[in-house]
Design a protein around this motif. Structure first.
Motif, PDB file in Angstrom:
ATOM      1  N   UNK A 110       0.870  -1.049   0.003  1.00 22.85           N
ATOM      2  CA  UNK A 110      -0.001   0.094  -0.035  1.00 22.85           C
ATOM      3  C   UNK A 110       0.940   1.066  -0.023  1.00 22.85           C
ATOM      4  N   UNK A 111       0.614   2.364  -0.716  1.00 24.50           N
ATOM      5  CA  UNK A 111       1.592   3.377  -0.929  1.00 24.50           C
ATOM      6  C   UNK A 111       1.891   3.897   0.305  1.00 24.50           C
ATOM      7  N   UNK A 112       0.922   4.252   1.232  1.00 25.25           N
ATOM      8  CA  UNK A 112       1.377   4.892   2.456  1.00 25.25           C
ATOM      9  C   UNK A 112       2.381   4.160   3.437  1.00 25.25           C
ATOM     10  N   UNK A 113       2.118   2.859   3.382  1.00 23.45           N
ATOM     11  CA  UNK A 113       2.861   1.832   4.185  1.00 23.45           C
ATOM     12  C   UNK A 113       4.079   1.617   3.682  1.00 23.45           C
ATOM     13  N   UNK A 114       4.126   1.850   2.154  1.00 20.01           N
ATOM     14  CA  UNK A 114       5.680   1.572   1.428  1.00 20.01           C
ATOM     15  C   UNK A 114       6.303   2.888   1.856  1.00 20.01           C
ATOM     16  N   UNK A 115       5.762   3.922   1.917  1.00 22.80           N
ATOM     17  CA  UNK A 115       6.584   5.297   2.060  1.00 22.80           C
ATOM     18  C   UNK A 115       6.893   5.187   3.470  1.00 22.80           C
ATOM     19  N   UNK A 116       6.295   4.725   4.378  1.00 20.32           N
ATOM     20  CA  UNK A 116       6.648   4.624   5.874  1.00 20.32           C
ATOM     21  C   UNK A 116       7.800   3.630   5.868  1.00 20.32           C
ATOM     22  N   UNK A 117       7.750   2.657   5.486  1.00 23.95           N
ATOM     23  CA  UNK A 117       8.560   1.452   5.462  1.00 23.95           C
ATOM     24  C   UNK A 117       9.909   2.203   4.781  1.00 23.95           C
ATOM     25  N   UNK A 122      15.337   3.834   5.781  1.00 33.00           N
ATOM     26  CA  UNK A 122      16.610   4.782   5.375  1.00 33.00           C
ATOM     27  C   UNK A 122      17.003   5.867   6.461  1.00 33.00           C
ATOM     28  N   UNK A 123      16.369   5.687   7.664  1.00 34.80           N
ATOM     29  CA  UNK A 123      16.808   6.476   8.784  1.00 34.80           C
ATOM     30  C   UNK A 123      17.165   5.859  10.088  1.00 34.80           C
ATOM     31  N   UNK A 124      18.838   6.088  10.146  1.00 33.13           N
ATOM     32  CA  UNK A 124      19.391   4.943  11.152  1.00 33.13           C
ATOM     33  C   UNK A 124      18.671   5.303  12.401  1.00 33.13           C
ATOM     34  N   UNK A 125      18.348   6.389  12.888  1.00 32.49           N
ATOM     35  CA  UNK A 125      17.683   6.556  14.197  1.00 32.49           C
ATOM     36  C   UNK A 125      16.379   5.774  14.410  1.00 32.49           C
ATOM     37  N   UNK A 126      15.736   5.777  13.324  1.00 32.35           N
ATOM     38  CA  UNK A 126      14.402   4.928  13.214  1.00 32.35           C
ATOM     39  C   UNK A 126      14.671   3.226  13.384  1.00 32.35           C
ATOM     40  N   UNK A 127      15.714   3.008  12.437  1.00 35.86           N
ATOM     41  CA  UNK A 127      16.144   1.665  12.481  1.00 35.86           C
ATOM     42  C   UNK A 127      16.829   1.277  13.869  1.00 35.86           C
ATOM     43  N   UNK A 128      17.227   2.028  14.727  1.00 29.63           N
ATOM     44  CA  UNK A 128      17.771   1.773  16.139  1.00 29.63           C
ATOM     45  C   UNK A 128      16.599   1.572  16.907  1.00 29.63           C
ATOM     46  N   UNK A 129      15.562   2.340  16.666  1.00 32.07           N
ATOM     47  CA  UNK A 129      14.512   2.286  17.685  1.00 32.07           C
ATOM     48  C   UNK A 129      13.699   0.993  17.310  1.00 32.07           C
ATOM     49  N   UNK A 130      13.800   0.307  16.077  1.00 30.71           N
ATOM     50  CA  UNK A 130      13.136  -0.821  15.610  1.00 30.71           C
ATOM     51  C   UNK A 130      13.983  -1.914  16.166  1.00 30.71           C
ATOM     52  N   UNK A 131      15.305  -1.784  16.428  1.00 30.78           N
ATOM     53  CA  UNK A 131      15.954  -2.745  17.064  1.00 30.78           C
ATOM     54  C   UNK A 131      15.525  -2.972  18.527  1.00 30.78           C
ATOM     55  N   UNK A 173      13.201  -9.380   4.921  1.00 33.81           N
ATOM     56  CA  UNK A 173      13.317  -9.622   3.442  1.00 33.81           C
ATOM     57  C   UNK A 173      12.204  -9.080   2.875  1.00 33.81           C
ATOM     58  N   UNK A 174      11.046  -9.251   3.080  1.00 31.10           N
ATOM     59  CA  UNK A 174       9.880  -9.062   2.623  1.00 31.10           C
ATOM     60  C   UNK A 174       9.808  -7.492   2.349  1.00 31.10           C
ATOM     61  N   UNK A 175       9.908  -6.808   3.454  1.00 30.93           N
ATOM     62  CA  UNK A 175      10.127  -5.277   3.491  1.00 30.93           C
ATOM     63  C   UNK A 175      10.961  -4.901   2.241  1.00 30.93           C
ATOM     64  N   UNK A 176      12.217  -5.164   2.225  1.00 32.92           N
ATOM     65  CA  UNK A 176      13.162  -4.944   1.198  1.00 32.92           C
ATOM     66  C   UNK A 176      12.833  -4.879  -0.084  1.00 32.92           C
ATOM     67  N   UNK A 177      12.054  -6.067  -0.241  1.00 38.26           N
ATOM     68  CA  UNK A 177      11.472  -6.394  -1.639  1.00 38.26           C
ATOM     69  C   UNK A 177      10.228  -5.551  -1.945  1.00 38.26           C
ATOM     70  N   UNK A 178       9.669  -5.206  -1.062  1.00 42.30           N
ATOM     71  CA  UNK A 178       8.267  -4.145  -1.184  1.00 42.30           C
ATOM     72  C   UNK A 178       8.985  -2.816  -1.507  1.00 42.30           C
ATOM     73  N   UNK A 179      10.156  -2.637  -0.826  1.00 42.77           N
ATOM     74  CA  UNK A 179      10.823  -1.058  -0.966  1.00 42.77           C
ATOM     75  C   UNK A 179      11.352  -0.899  -2.240  1.00 42.77           C
ATOM     76  N   UNK A 180      11.886  -2.276  -2.613  1.00 44.35           N
ATOM     77  CA  UNK A 180      12.422  -2.233  -4.090  1.00 44.35           C
ATOM     78  C   UNK A 180      11.548  -2.148  -5.359  1.00 44.35           C
ATOM     79  N   UNK A 181      10.165  -2.159  -5.137  1.00 46.90           N
ATOM     80  CA  UNK A 181       9.464  -2.137  -5.975  1.00 46.90           C
ATOM     81  C   UNK A 181       8.524  -3.499  -6.467  1.00 46.90           C
ATOM     82  N   UNK A 182       8.820  -4.430  -5.924  1.00 51.61           N
ATOM     83  CA  UNK A 182       8.439  -5.785  -6.007  1.00 51.61           C
ATOM     84  C   UNK A 182       6.972  -5.685  -5.307  1.00 51.61           C
TER      85      UNK A 182
END
Length: 213
Positions: A110-117, A122-131, A173-182
């Protein structure tokens, strides 16, 4: 009392939602790093002090939408049917999530979900929070395993680490594929196959990893 929130609580919920919606809209339009907290507060028509009362940090404006997932695996284990193994319940929940395109599985285009993903990845501080959520998920799942499966603390902790790691890896892995346009529909069969492989390895204790067929 009818169990419904009172006027004050409803107002707080509306303010919380308004701040969150304004933040996400600005971040998706301009980028997380490019938008200041002051700009979010102005868009939501609140003061910075009010904003921080609801969201202690800028990152919280984004990751709070994912906070419920921190304890999802623990909830699945606690709510599993009688005589259903914890790993079987987690596996079934993940496969069902793939079918429903649940963002928790990473399989959502979904476009908004993809944009958020894309913004999070792409934001290190957000990736850190996800960890941080990952660590919390391990603790919650270990507790659920101890209480419902009657296993010892070390076993529960090590099992939780492995289960969460597999779930995390599959979703990323799924998220990376979605972000890549699959497209999600095109990815779904592969996502199911990967999940079956991953949970099968867990179920059989990794078994023989020598590479022999």
């Amino acid at each position: 009392m009818d169990g419904q929130p009172g006027l004050r609580e409803r107002k707080k919920l509306r303010t919380h939602a308004a701040i969150s919606d304004a933040a996400i809209a600005l971040f998706l339009a301009h980028g997380f790093q490019q938008v200041s907290v002051a700009q979010v507060a102005e868009a939501a028509e609140v003061s910075k002090r009010t904003l921080f009362a609801y969201f202690p940090s800028k990152e919280d404006l984004v990751v709070h939408r994912l906070a419920d997932h921190e304890t999802e695996l623990a909830r699945v284990v606690r709510a599993r049917p009688a005589r259903t193994a914890p790993l079987a319940a987690v596996r079934a929940n993940f496969l069902d999530g793939l079918a429903r395109r649940d963002p928790f599985t990473g399989l959502n285009d979904v476009p908004q979900a993809l944009g958020l993903l894309r913004m999070i990845l792409g934001t290190p501080s957000l990736v850190a929070r996800m960890e941080g959520f990952r660590t919390g998920a391990e603790r919650a799942l270990a507790e659920a395993l101890r209480e419902t499966a009657g296993i010892s603390e070390p076993t529960a902790r090590l099992a939780a680490v492995q289960i969460v790691a597999v779930h995390w890896a599959l979703a990323l892995d799924n998220a990376a594929r979605m972000a890549g346009g699959e497209p999600a529909d095109a990815r779904h069969p592969g996502a199911v196959a990967d999940a079956d492989l991953a949970f099968g390895l867990l179920e059989h204790g990794l078994g023989d990893l020598s590479g022999r067929s």
